[in-house]
Design an enzyme around this catalytic site. Structure first.
Site, PDB file in Angstrom:
ATOM      1  N   PRO A  16       0.907  -1.149   0.011  1.00 39.19           N
ATOM      2  CA  PRO A  16       0.095   0.025   0.054  1.00 39.19           C
ATOM      3  C   PRO A  16       0.814   1.085  -0.070  1.00 39.19           C
ATOM      4  O   PRO A  16       2.076   1.256   0.271  1.00 39.19           O
ATOM      5  CB  PRO A  16      -0.804  -0.210   1.422  1.00 39.19           C
ATOM      6  CG  PRO A  16       0.164  -0.957   2.233  1.00 39.19           C
ATOM      7  CD  PRO A  16       0.768  -1.822   1.377  1.00 39.19           C
ATOM      8  N   SER A 262       7.892   4.616   9.391  1.00 41.83           N
ATOM      9  CA  SER A 262       7.720   3.401   8.644  1.00 41.83           C
ATOM     10  C   SER A 262       6.450   2.878   8.326  1.00 41.83           C
ATOM     11  O   SER A 262       5.557   3.023   8.941  1.00 41.83           O
ATOM     12  CB  SER A 262       8.638   2.287   8.887  1.00 41.83           C
ATOM     13  OG  SER A 262       8.201   1.459  10.143  1.00 41.83           O
ATOM     14  N   LYS A 263       6.031   1.897   7.471  1.00 41.18           N
ATOM     15  CA  LYS A 263       4.870   1.215   7.150  1.00 41.18           C
ATOM     16  C   LYS A 263       4.606   0.365   8.389  1.00 41.18           C
ATOM     17  O   LYS A 263       3.124   0.279   8.492  1.00 41.18           O
ATOM     18  CB  LYS A 263       4.904   0.238   5.878  1.00 41.18           C
ATOM     19  CG  LYS A 263       5.063   1.005   4.542  1.00 41.18           C
ATOM     20  CD  LYS A 263       4.726   0.073   3.321  1.00 41.18           C
ATOM     21  CE  LYS A 263       4.902   1.000   2.201  1.00 41.18           C
ATOM     22  NZ  LYS A 263       4.628   0.213   0.951  1.00 41.18           N
ATOM     23  N   ARG A 264       5.410   0.051   9.042  1.00 40.92           N
ATOM     24  CA  ARG A 264       5.027  -0.987  10.299  1.00 40.92           C
ATOM     25  C   ARG A 264       4.568   0.031  11.530  1.00 40.92           C
ATOM     26  O   ARG A 264       3.896  -0.628  12.328  1.00 40.92           O
ATOM     27  CB  ARG A 264       5.917  -1.830  10.569  1.00 40.92           C
ATOM     28  CG  ARG A 264       5.690  -3.110  10.115  1.00 40.92           C
ATOM     29  CD  ARG A 264       6.931  -4.024  10.068  1.00 40.92           C
ATOM     30  NE  ARG A 264       7.746  -3.706   8.800  1.00 40.92           N
ATOM     31  CZ  ARG A 264       9.079  -3.374   8.795  1.00 40.92           C
ATOM     32  NH1 ARG A 264       9.580  -2.820   9.671  1.00 40.92           N
ATOM     33  NH2 ARG A 264       9.635  -3.098   7.563  1.00 40.92           N
TER      34      ARG A 264
END
Ligand code: GLU
Length: 507
Positions: A16, A262-264
């Site tokens: 995404p 970050s994405k996380r």
């Protein structure tokens, strides 16, 4: 004549779109619109190993939700189609060949095992293996083997890559609109792979070939691409093309300022890092999205716009039109921008406050109807108008307004203790008689009559009003009392007084 402004957002569909990516797209879009230019969406999917199903659709849908319009792209088409790199393979092969012919690139046959061995050896010697100027003459490539032998290997089906031959000891001058001039000596660079053994170009080759052939005038992208800039500039020189102008945007940092967001991080830190919800196609795992959390796209974009760019004054609220008017790359900061989830909420609250009551009522009606199990009342817009100041999201309107639709079943204990006195029941019953006799139940009229009564009886205004509020709301919260009763109506008001008297007097 100034060159046409053409910019591109060039995401890789490896998952995404992170909000940092949305910001990059937004700045490209604002820049394009500000200059009457063209906004292009190019999908960079040459890394097949990292391809994630559904990511491409996700990116396009998310940009659409945000209101970032694309002029040329996969869905829109355009004069430089196709806009998906995997469909442009032949173009890149041609250009890689051109560099080989000019002796600015070479074939390399080193197997993964050979490269690993070189790495191990270098490690033992306390250095790092770099494929380039110092060792390329001794490695398994067409420089070392000679072109004839190389062609023979290729004909025999030996896998190969094409590497760029970094020129020796040359200062590469680069100009970045945000960072100014940057100089890097080529001796610090390695011979990057341009074309892979799977017949696909690497990011570097595909990116500059496309930027050139799609006539991109300005490359606006994240700071993480700055280290690739010398190579890109050298590639432009190798082809004899004029390079576009570059602007590398600052990083988005975690709320605590310690490193890149970050994405996380999102689900870990409790706020979304994606514009819309993402469901991992492999694991089924869900990640939060701004849309699903209840953000208005306009508020979300306004918040993002100010993460890295600042206007000339300290204004914070910008709709898209005013962003387009005010935006310039010169006002983008060099240093990272700390993401603040509370500020994101603040922006939504400002937009909610500014949204027309009728529009809010329309958005809130389905939520309300699912709670009360019947159609929303006609006067919903007026109700919403009274409580919207206290809401951040449309869904919060329920908590703020539920008492308009459901009479109190319980009464807040603390409020009862504080506001329901021994004579409250008696006063409320008298108030009930006063209200029953009122014909015009508008807020102004009831307020006038009730206040006159309080004055005539020499009652304490606070005492009457607090008990009245408790009877109506079940707690000591809510908007102006006379606005409440005008909206719930006379019958309901009287019934709530009777209920309170019955329930609270027995305590
Ligand atoms: N495909 C690259 C990315 O995913 C684009 C970098 C660029 O804009 O040059 O970020």
């Amino acid at each position: 004549m100034t060159k046409d402004i053409r910019v591109r957002f060039a995401p890789s569909p490896t998952g995404p779109l992170h909000i940092g990516g949305v910001r990059t797209a937004l700045y490209n879009f604002l820049f394009a619109r500000h200059h009457g230019g063209t906004m292009i969406l190019r999908i960079e999917d040459t890394d097949q190993a990292r391809y994630v199903k559904g990511a491409e659709e996700y990116i396009m849908d998310a940009l659409q939700w945000c209101g970032i319009e694309i002029d040329e792209g996969i869905r829109e088409g355009g004069p430089y189609s196709p806009y998906r790199q995997s469909e442009r393979k032949e173009i890149y092969a041609q250009f890689a060949q051109e560099l080989i012919d000019k002796d600015l690139a070479y074939y390399a046959f080193d197997s993964a095992a050979e490269l690993d061995l070189h790495r191990e050896e270098a490690e033992k010697a306390g250095t790092a293996f770099v494929y380039g100027i110092l060792n390329r003459n001794n490695l398994n490539n067409s420089i070392h083997l000679g072109m004839e032998k190389a062609k023979e290997l290729i004909e025999n089906g030996v896998p190969y890559v094409i590497r760029f031959k970094i020129p020796e000891n040359q200062d590469v001058m680069m100009n970045d609109i945000i960072r100014g001039q940057v100089i890097v000596n080529t001796n610090t660079l390695d011979d990057k792979i341009l074309f892979k053994s799977d017949g696909m170009p690497t990011y570097h080759l595909a990116n500059i070939v496309d930027d050139h052939t799609m006539k991109i005038s300005h490359v606006i992208r994240g700071e993480e691409w700055l280290p690739s800039l010398p190579l890109h500039v050298l590639l432009y020189q190798a082809f004899g093309w004029q390079a576009p102008q570059f602007a590398h945007l600052p990083l988005l940092l975690k709320p605590a300022g310690n490193g890149k967001l970050s994405k996380r991080d999102g689900d870990k830190l409790g706020f979304p890092v994606f514009p819309t919800e993402w469901i991992n196609p492999e694991t089924g795992e869900k990640s939060m999205g701004y849309r699903e959390e209840g953000y208005f796209p306009e508020a979300f974009l306004n918040m993002l716009a100010l993460l890295g760019w600042h206007p000339s004054d300290d204004r914070e609220l910008f709709d898209m039109e005013s962003l387009i008017q005010s935006f310039s790359l010169e006002r983008v900061n060099k240093s990272g921008a700390r993401f603040d989830p509370d500020k994101a909420k603040w922006f939504n609250q400002q937009y909610l406050k500014e949204t027309d009551d009728a529009v809010l009522a329309h958005l809130f009606a389905p939520i309300l109807e699912s709670k009360i199990g019947k159609p929303a009342p006609q006067n919903l817009a007026s109700i919403v108008g009274l409580v919207k100041e206290r809401a951040i999201f449309v869904k919060d309107l329920w908590e703020q307004a539920s008492f308009f639709f459901i009479a109190p079943l319980e009464y807040d204990e603390k409020a009862v203790k504080k506001n329901w006195k021994e004579d409250s029941a008696h006063i409320m019953l008298e108030l009930k008689d006063i209200l029953s006799a009122i014909e015009d139940f508008s807020a102004e009229n009831t307020e006038l009559i009730v206040k006159e009564w309080i004055a005539a009886k020499e009652l304490s205004m606070g005492k009457v009003m607090n008990a009245f509020r408790l009877a109506l709301v079940g707690a000591s919260k809510g908007p102006h009392i006379f606005d409440i009763i005008a909206l719930i109506g006379k019958t309901e008001t009287i019934s709530r007084i009777e209920n309170a008297v019955e329930k609270l007097s027995n305590n």
